[in-house]
Design an enzyme around this catalytic site. Structure first.
Site, PDB file in Angstrom:
ATOM      1  N   ASP A 223       0.826  -1.204   0.000  1.00 34.95           N
ATOM      2  CA  ASP A 223       0.000   0.000   0.000  1.00 34.95           C
ATOM      3  C   ASP A 223       0.869   1.267   0.000  1.00 34.95           C
ATOM      4  O   ASP A 223       1.859   1.337   0.741  1.00 34.95           O
ATOM      5  CB  ASP A 223      -0.864  -0.026   1.273  1.00 34.95           C
ATOM      6  CG  ASP A 223      -1.926   1.066   1.280  1.00 34.95           C
ATOM      7  OD1 ASP A 223      -2.830   1.023   0.439  1.00 34.95           O
ATOM      8  OD2 ASP A 223      -1.839   1.967   2.147  1.00 34.95           O
ATOM      9  N   GLU A 276      14.121 -15.613   0.544  1.00 37.22           N
ATOM     10  CA  GLU A 276      14.396 -16.702   1.496  1.00 37.22           C
ATOM     11  C   GLU A 276      13.432 -17.869   1.259  1.00 37.22           C
ATOM     12  O   GLU A 276      13.610 -18.951   1.798  1.00 37.22           O
ATOM     13  CB  GLU A 276      14.199 -16.217   2.947  1.00 37.22           C
ATOM     14  CG  GLU A 276      15.267 -15.257   3.438  1.00 37.22           C
ATOM     15  CD  GLU A 276      14.862 -14.548   4.740  1.00 37.22           C
ATOM     16  OE1 GLU A 276      13.835 -14.923   5.362  1.00 37.22           O
ATOM     17  OE2 GLU A 276      15.574 -13.606   5.124  1.00 37.22           O
TER      18      GLU A 276
HETATM   19  C1  NOJ Z   1      -4.405   3.000  -0.901  1.00 33.49           C
HETATM   20  C2  NOJ Z   1      -5.558   2.097  -0.627  1.00 33.49           C
HETATM   21  O1  NOJ Z   1      -5.870   1.378  -1.784  1.00 33.49           O
HETATM   22  C3  NOJ Z   1      -6.686   2.972  -0.144  1.00 33.49           C
HETATM   23  O2  NOJ Z   1      -7.889   2.259  -0.034  1.00 33.49           O
HETATM   24  C4  NOJ Z   1      -6.288   3.590   1.161  1.00 33.49           C
HETATM   25  O3  NOJ Z   1      -7.278   4.514   1.556  1.00 33.49           O
HETATM   26  C5  NOJ Z   1      -4.955   4.328   1.063  1.00 33.49           C
HETATM   27  N1  NOJ Z   1      -3.971   3.595   0.319  1.00 33.49           N
HETATM   28  C6  NOJ Z   1      -4.387   4.596   2.427  1.00 33.49           C
HETATM   29  O4  NOJ Z   1      -3.940   3.410   3.011  1.00 33.49           O
END
Ligand code: NOJ
Length: 572
Positions: A223, A276
């Site tokens: 993310d 790993e």
């Molecule tokens: C990207 C994620 O896909 C989204 O849903 C989220 O709100 C933001 N990152 C923050 O984590």
């Protein structure tokens, strides 16, 4: 060229052990709270997913990507993680996770989980410790705390805007009750940013990666992979300064928190952990960066693959599609990764809706873009009567079929196989959950409309989502879009996806394509090395298909003519 071509047909057995399994996989994104609810509390759960493994098998996907299922207050749909090495009790237990992973693996389906390293939730034990500890303490150093400006520190350290609206800085109350320091949060205030200069933070994420890898997880979706490292030294520039420096700032890697060059040092460490394991664990970066900088995330010494959201942002337009595909295949080849394709996910208006909206807005190149049409529709309140539903669905089916013929990984989002439309104004404001709705003070209705629990049946308390209700309201029209309704019909979107994904599995070959001359600007055709040919008519006039055996089409082909807004596959 570093790409690894598939030279022999894949079999279930070779796929499982193949270190390159991900290169051309069909990956199905599950937003766990909205997929399937086993216990009737209105929230989807891990046992619900386990129960649907036969459905996933029949759909023909190679891997599942699970959005966060960790303990969370759901301030941002689970992207506010309280504990990275546990399961939210609302969704199940670690034992349920093992059972789900076991069921997926027994069905030959790989499992990718979401890792959220940029920020934790404000309920994470580290953040609680930071609030209780004094300024300058080791506990505060795990996050990004700064003194405020002004005589008494009453002004934030900078005037930067957060992604969901409002400032990136939030002031805390010190343990003695006085107004205190400020902490940074690029997203909601419940998502404090972690300090990646802190060794303990770095080590802890390595522990997390091993924790899930040891439990059999095959890969990770990272993310906001481009935000982890920051430069907040000295006087911070103003938002206006940052905006004025525009693209040049990004290209130089000199923005204070987006896409800084140092971030790749972190992923080089992670790669060692991935390697790993056998086969090595995979990773895909969610990195909304300048196109010229994306390949860094996809490097084999780093995460290995990065999302490109270019098709997602393109209009249903032959020239844009062709340019996007050509550019991304070249980029993937240069980086050694395979390309990624995506039309829908939990953050954007579903593509069946986007393609039914009047074109609006324009990109830097002066083109009309469907991504912007979706944004604008949200801003205008999301009324279904503003969407040409029939056209949107036809185009979405055509686009998806084109995507499934492309070399690289296809990422699909739960419900797109039903041709689901975005749920708009039908969700009352009082039931909305997305922080982008609240932090923008209701200006934009936010992302809840693609997160409404799936309709499995034509009736029941939640259209078969579970034995109880549904945490977001489902509209009446979900009945006709349900799995049950579509399973009966050979021409349904579900039937199209099943047929296409099964053919894709059989036909997948080397990661190249050759564009074919069609004599029309609004018709794109390409052939894979084994003769697998995909033809898409982006226009309205029928197109006479070339010779070849018709394998599947997104709309009926009559007398060898492909109608407008349709794709057909042929075996030459
Ligand atoms: C990207 C994620 O896909 C989204 O849903 C989220 O709100 C933001 N990152 C923050 O984590």
């Amino acid at each position: 060229m570093t790409t690894t071509a598939i030279t022999a047909p894949r079999t279930a057995a070779t796929f499982q052990d193949d270190p390159n399994w991900w290169r051309q996989a069909s990956v199905y994104q599950i937003y766990p709270r909205s997929f399937s609810d086993s216990n009737g509390d209105g929230i989807g759960d891990l046992n619900g997913i386990t129960a649907k493994v036969p459905y996933l098998t029949e759909l023909g996907v190679d891997a599942v990507w699970l959005s966060p299922f960790y303990p969370s207050a759901l301030a941002d749909g689970g992207y506010d993680v309280d504990d990275y090495r546990n399961v939210d009790p609302k969704l199940g237990t670690l034992e349920d996770f093992d059972a789900m992973a076991g069921a997926l693996h027994a069905a030959g389906i790989k499992l990718i989980v979401d890792i959220v390293p940029n920020h934790s939730s404000d309920r994470h034990e580290w953040f609680r410790e930071a609030l209780a500890a004094p300024k300058g303490s080791a506990a505060r150093d795990r996050y990004i705390f700064r003194d405020g400006l002004g005589e008494n520190g009453e002004l934030p350290p900078s005037d930067w805007n957060s992604v969901f609206g409002g400032p990136v800085w939030e002031r805390i109350t010190e343990p003695d009750g006085t107004p205190g320091q400020w902490y940074m949060h690029i997203f909601a205030k419940e998502q404090p940013d972690l300090n990646w200069d802190n060794q303990e933070v770095r080590d802890d994420f390595l522990t997390t990666l091993r924790f899930w890898s040891d439990r059999g997880v095959d890969g990770f979706r990272i993310d906001v992979a481009h935000a982890l490292t920051k430069n907040l030294e000295g006087t911070l520039p103003s938002q206006a300064d940052l905006d004025a420096r525009g693209e040049a700032l990004f290209l130089a890697g000199e923005h204070p928190y987006w896409d800084r060059n140092e971030v790749h040092g972190i992923y080089a460490e992670w790669r060692k952990v991935f390697n790993e394991y056998n086969p090595p664990r995979t990773a895909v970066a969610e990195a909304w960066v300048h196109v010229d900088r994306r390949a860094r995330y996809a490097s084999p010494e780093g995460l290995g693959q990065a999302f490109n959201f270019d098709l997602l942002q393109a209009d249903f337009d032959a020239a844009q599609f062709r340019r996007t595909v050509t550019k991304n295949l070249a980029e993937a080849e240069a980086s050694g990764a395979s390309s990624t394709w995506v039309f829908s996910n939990h953050d954007v208006v579903r593509h069946a809706t986007r393609y039914g909206l009047p074109a609006t807005g324009s990109s830097a190149e002066g083109e009309i873009m469907a991504g912007q049409a979706g944004k604008r529709w949200l801003l205008e309140g999301g009324r279904q009567e503003d969407v040409n539903i029939e056209l949107g669905l036809r185009r979405a089916r055509a686009a998806s079929l084109l995507m499934f013929a492309l070399p690289g990984s296809a990422y699909l989002y739960q419900g797109e196989e039903l041709g689901l439309q975005e749920v708009g104004v039908e969700i009352p404001d009082s039931e909305r959950q997305d922080p982008s709705f609240f932090r923008n003070r209701g200006v934009e209705i936010g992302r809840d409309g693609c997160r409404v629990p799936l309709p499995w049946n034509t009736g029941g308390s939640s259209f078969g989502f579970g034995p109880g209700g549904s945490h977001l309201p489902q509209p009446e029209w979900f009945a006709g879009a349900s799995v049950e309704a579509q399973e009966q019909r050979a021409d349904s979107t579900l039937s199209l996806y099943r047929r296409a994904l099964s053919l894709r599995w059989e036909l997948q070959s080397a990661e190249t394509l050759e564009w074919l001359e069609t004599g029309r600007e609004d018709v794109l055709a390409f052939r894979r090395p084994n003769g697998w040919t995909s033809v898409t008519n982006f226009g309205t006039e029928p197109f006479a298909l070339p010779a070849g055996r018709l394998l599947v089409a997104s709309s009926a082909v009559d007398g060898g003519e492909l109608p407008g807004a349709a794709t057909a596959w042929l075996q030459a």
